[in-house]
Motif scaffolding. Structure first.
Motif, PDB file in Angstrom:
ATOM      1  N   TRP A 169       0.802  -1.222   0.000  1.00  0.00           N
ATOM      2  CA  TRP A 169       0.000   0.000   0.000  1.00  0.00           C
ATOM      3  C   TRP A 169       0.836   1.273   0.000  1.00  0.00           C
ATOM      4  O   TRP A 169       0.303   2.374  -0.055  1.00  0.00           O
ATOM      5  CB  TRP A 169      -0.953  -0.010   1.193  1.00  0.00           C
ATOM      6  N   TYR A 170       2.162   1.127   0.048  1.00  0.00           N
ATOM      7  CA  TYR A 170       3.038   2.291   0.046  1.00  0.00           C
ATOM      8  C   TYR A 170       3.342   2.791  -1.369  1.00  0.00           C
ATOM      9  O   TYR A 170       3.941   3.854  -1.529  1.00  0.00           O
ATOM     10  CB  TYR A 170       4.367   1.956   0.741  1.00  0.00           C
ATOM     11  N   THR A 171       2.965   2.036  -2.370  1.00  0.00           N
ATOM     12  CA  THR A 171       3.390   2.341  -3.737  1.00  0.00           C
ATOM     13  C   THR A 171       2.261   2.953  -4.566  1.00  0.00           C
ATOM     14  O   THR A 171       1.084   2.878  -4.211  1.00  0.00           O
ATOM     15  CB  THR A 171       3.888   1.074  -4.434  1.00  0.00           C
ATOM     16  N   ASN A 172       2.653   3.539  -5.693  1.00  0.00           N
ATOM     17  CA  ASN A 172       1.676   4.223  -6.551  1.00  0.00           C
ATOM     18  C   ASN A 172       1.273   3.393  -7.760  1.00  0.00           C
ATOM     19  O   ASN A 172       0.696   3.912  -8.700  1.00  0.00           O
ATOM     20  CB  ASN A 172       2.240   5.576  -7.013  1.00  0.00           C
ATOM     21  N   ALA A 173       1.605   2.106  -7.754  1.00  0.00           N
ATOM     22  CA  ALA A 173       1.182   1.188  -8.818  1.00  0.00           C
ATOM     23  C   ALA A 173       0.845  -0.147  -8.173  1.00  0.00           C
ATOM     24  O   ALA A 173       1.267  -0.415  -7.048  1.00  0.00           O
ATOM     25  CB  ALA A 173       2.284   1.024  -9.861  1.00  0.00           C
ATOM     26  N   ASP A 174       0.091  -0.959  -8.869  1.00  0.00           N
ATOM     27  CA  ASP A 174      -0.314  -2.244  -8.316  1.00  0.00           C
ATOM     28  C   ASP A 174       0.858  -3.215  -8.368  1.00  0.00           C
ATOM     29  O   ASP A 174       1.257  -3.670  -9.433  1.00  0.00           O
ATOM     30  CB  ASP A 174      -1.497  -2.803  -9.096  1.00  0.00           C
ATOM     31  N   ARG A 175       1.429  -3.529  -7.209  1.00  0.00           N
ATOM     32  CA  ARG A 175       2.577  -4.419  -7.126  1.00  0.00           C
ATOM     33  C   ARG A 175       2.199  -5.872  -6.857  1.00  0.00           C
ATOM     34  O   ARG A 175       3.069  -6.726  -6.746  1.00  0.00           O
ATOM     35  CB  ARG A 175       3.516  -3.935  -6.013  1.00  0.00           C
ATOM     36  N   ASN A 176       0.919  -6.154  -6.714  1.00  0.00           N
ATOM     37  CA  ASN A 176       0.481  -7.519  -6.423  1.00  0.00           C
ATOM     38  C   ASN A 176       0.563  -8.358  -7.694  1.00  0.00           C
ATOM     39  O   ASN A 176      -0.248  -8.222  -8.609  1.00  0.00           O
ATOM     40  CB  ASN A 176      -0.946  -7.493  -5.883  1.00  0.00           C
ATOM     41  N   GLY A 177       1.562  -9.253  -7.747  1.00  0.00           N
ATOM     42  CA  GLY A 177       1.798 -10.021  -8.957  1.00  0.00           C
ATOM     43  C   GLY A 177       0.670 -10.952  -9.328  1.00  0.00           C
ATOM     44  O   GLY A 177       0.454 -11.232 -10.510  1.00  0.00           O
ATOM     45  N   ALA A 178      -0.063 -11.437  -8.337  1.00  0.00           N
ATOM     46  CA  ALA A 178      -1.164 -12.345  -8.626  1.00  0.00           C
ATOM     47  C   ALA A 178      -2.346 -11.607  -9.251  1.00  0.00           C
ATOM     48  O   ALA A 178      -3.049 -12.166 -10.100  1.00  0.00           O
ATOM     49  CB  ALA A 178      -1.613 -13.048  -7.343  1.00  0.00           C
ATOM     50  N   ARG A 179      -2.548 -10.364  -8.856  1.00  0.00           N
ATOM     51  CA  ARG A 179      -3.712  -9.634  -9.353  1.00  0.00           C
ATOM     52  C   ARG A 179      -3.527  -9.180 -10.800  1.00  0.00           C
ATOM     53  O   ARG A 179      -4.468  -9.201 -11.594  1.00  0.00           O
ATOM     54  CB  ARG A 179      -4.001  -8.431  -8.459  1.00  0.00           C
ATOM     55  N   ILE A 180      -2.325  -8.773 -11.160  1.00  0.00           N
ATOM     56  CA  ILE A 180      -2.109  -8.245 -12.509  1.00  0.00           C
ATOM     57  C   ILE A 180      -1.803  -9.330 -13.531  1.00  0.00           C
ATOM     58  O   ILE A 180      -1.961  -9.133 -14.739  1.00  0.00           O
ATOM     59  CB  ILE A 180      -0.979  -7.191 -12.485  1.00  0.00           C
ATOM     60  N   LEU A 181      -1.401 -10.511 -13.076  1.00  0.00           N
ATOM     61  CA  LEU A 181      -0.967 -11.557 -14.002  1.00  0.00           C
ATOM     62  C   LEU A 181      -2.022 -11.951 -15.032  1.00  0.00           C
ATOM     63  O   LEU A 181      -1.690 -12.085 -16.220  1.00  0.00           O
ATOM     64  CB  LEU A 181      -0.479 -12.784 -13.228  1.00  0.00           C
ATOM     65  N   PRO A 182      -3.299 -12.161 -14.663  1.00  0.00           N
ATOM     66  CA  PRO A 182      -4.266 -12.548 -15.695  1.00  0.00           C
ATOM     67  C   PRO A 182      -4.372 -11.537 -16.830  1.00  0.00           C
ATOM     68  O   PRO A 182      -4.528 -11.926 -18.001  1.00  0.00           O
ATOM     69  CB  PRO A 182      -5.580 -12.654 -14.909  1.00  0.00           C
ATOM     70  N   THR A 183      -4.258 -10.252 -16.506  1.00  0.00           N
ATOM     71  CA  THR A 183      -4.298  -9.222 -17.550  1.00  0.00           C
ATOM     72  C   THR A 183      -3.129  -9.369 -18.502  1.00  0.00           C
ATOM     73  O   THR A 183      -3.284  -9.267 -19.728  1.00  0.00           O
ATOM     74  CB  THR A 183      -4.273  -7.821 -16.909  1.00  0.00           C
ATOM     75  N   LEU A 184      -1.951  -9.646 -17.964  1.00  0.00           N
ATOM     76  CA  LEU A 184      -0.772  -9.794 -18.804  1.00  0.00           C
ATOM     77  C   LEU A 184      -0.830 -11.075 -19.631  1.00  0.00           C
ATOM     78  O   LEU A 184      -0.375 -11.100 -20.787  1.00  0.00           O
ATOM     79  CB  LEU A 184       0.487  -9.761 -17.944  1.00  0.00           C
ATOM     80  N   LEU A 185      -1.369 -12.135 -19.055  1.00  0.00           N
ATOM     81  CA  LEU A 185      -1.536 -13.363 -19.827  1.00  0.00           C
ATOM     82  C   LEU A 185      -2.462 -13.133 -21.017  1.00  0.00           C
ATOM     83  O   LEU A 185      -2.197 -13.601 -22.133  1.00  0.00           O
ATOM     84  CB  LEU A 185      -2.097 -14.476 -18.936  1.00  0.00           C
TER      85      LEU A 185
END
Length: 216
Positions: free
Chosen positions: A59-75
């Motif tokens: 929660w300290y960052t200005n982008a979504d760092r959660n690898g599990a959440r963004i992975l489906p979009t990248l796939l």
């Protein structure tokens, strides 16, 4: 031509260990070196984001760092894929995020599940997967960086367990495995990131592993 997704954090991005130093040149980043080592038989898509975790929020960052959440979009963005190489976990060692290499390995397991579930839902063949244990954190006079990782004793202890836990997950889930610590060491300027030579070494070290995964 085969298509490979290189999914990682700042070590895949090519972050410089010198504070406020420039990003490593394109030709020095490990996905680029891997692609060159495969001799034109594959393209390697680099998806590296500084601070990315396996499956935890920061929660300290200005982008979504959660690898599990963004992975489906990248796939979905880069499909079809023949291989996904995942090198994550270093940021999980920050006590404010997760703190343990064992838990990071469970995050890697979750990423494997996401990849296979994503393609099962599309009724398509899932890509091969290689889990990469990150290079070890080393001692550094950079107090802020060491503090992020709970102090040098915690950082050394937990990063030293990456290979064992990741190899276990790879066996359990029938994926490939590579220990980046066998070819690359962190730069003591900050204790986490790699100089250009060690960044390139990861790409070089992965070449035979990738060829085996792709049946070459």
């Amino acid at each position: 031509m085969k298509t490979i997704l290189a999914y990682g954090d700042s070590l895949t991005y090519g972050a410089n260990p010198t504070p406020n130093g420039p990003r490593h040149a394109y030709e020095d980043r490990w996905p680029t070196v891997l692609e060159q080592g495969l001799g034109g038989q594959a393209r390697v898509i680099a998806e590296g984001l500084g601070g990315r975790t396996t499956a935890s929020d920061d929660w300290y960052t200005n982008a979504d760092r959660n690898g599990a959440r963004i992975l489906p979009t990248l796939l979905e963005t880069h499909s079809p894929l023949d291989l996904v190489i995942i090198m994550l976990g270093t940021n999980d060692l920050k006590p404010a995020i997760c703190g343990l290499s064992l838990e990071a390995s469970y995050g890697m397991r979750r990423l494997v599940q996401i990849i296979r579930g994503h393609y099962a839902g599309k009724n398509e063949t899932a890509p091969q997967i290689i889990l990469v244990a990150p290079p070890l954190i080393c001692d550094s006079p950079n107090a802020d960086m060491m503090g992020h990782f709970g102090g040098i004793e915690h950082a050394l202890n937990q990063s030293g367990q990456f290979a064992e836990h990741y190899a276990n997950r790879a066996r359990e889930w029938n994926t490939g495995f590579f220990d980046a610590a066998t070819v690359a060491v962190a730069d003591p300027q900050d204790g986490v990131h790699l100089d250009a030579a060690n960044t390139r070494a990861i790409g070089e070290g992965l070449v035979p592993v990738v060829k085996q995964a792709l049946g070459w």
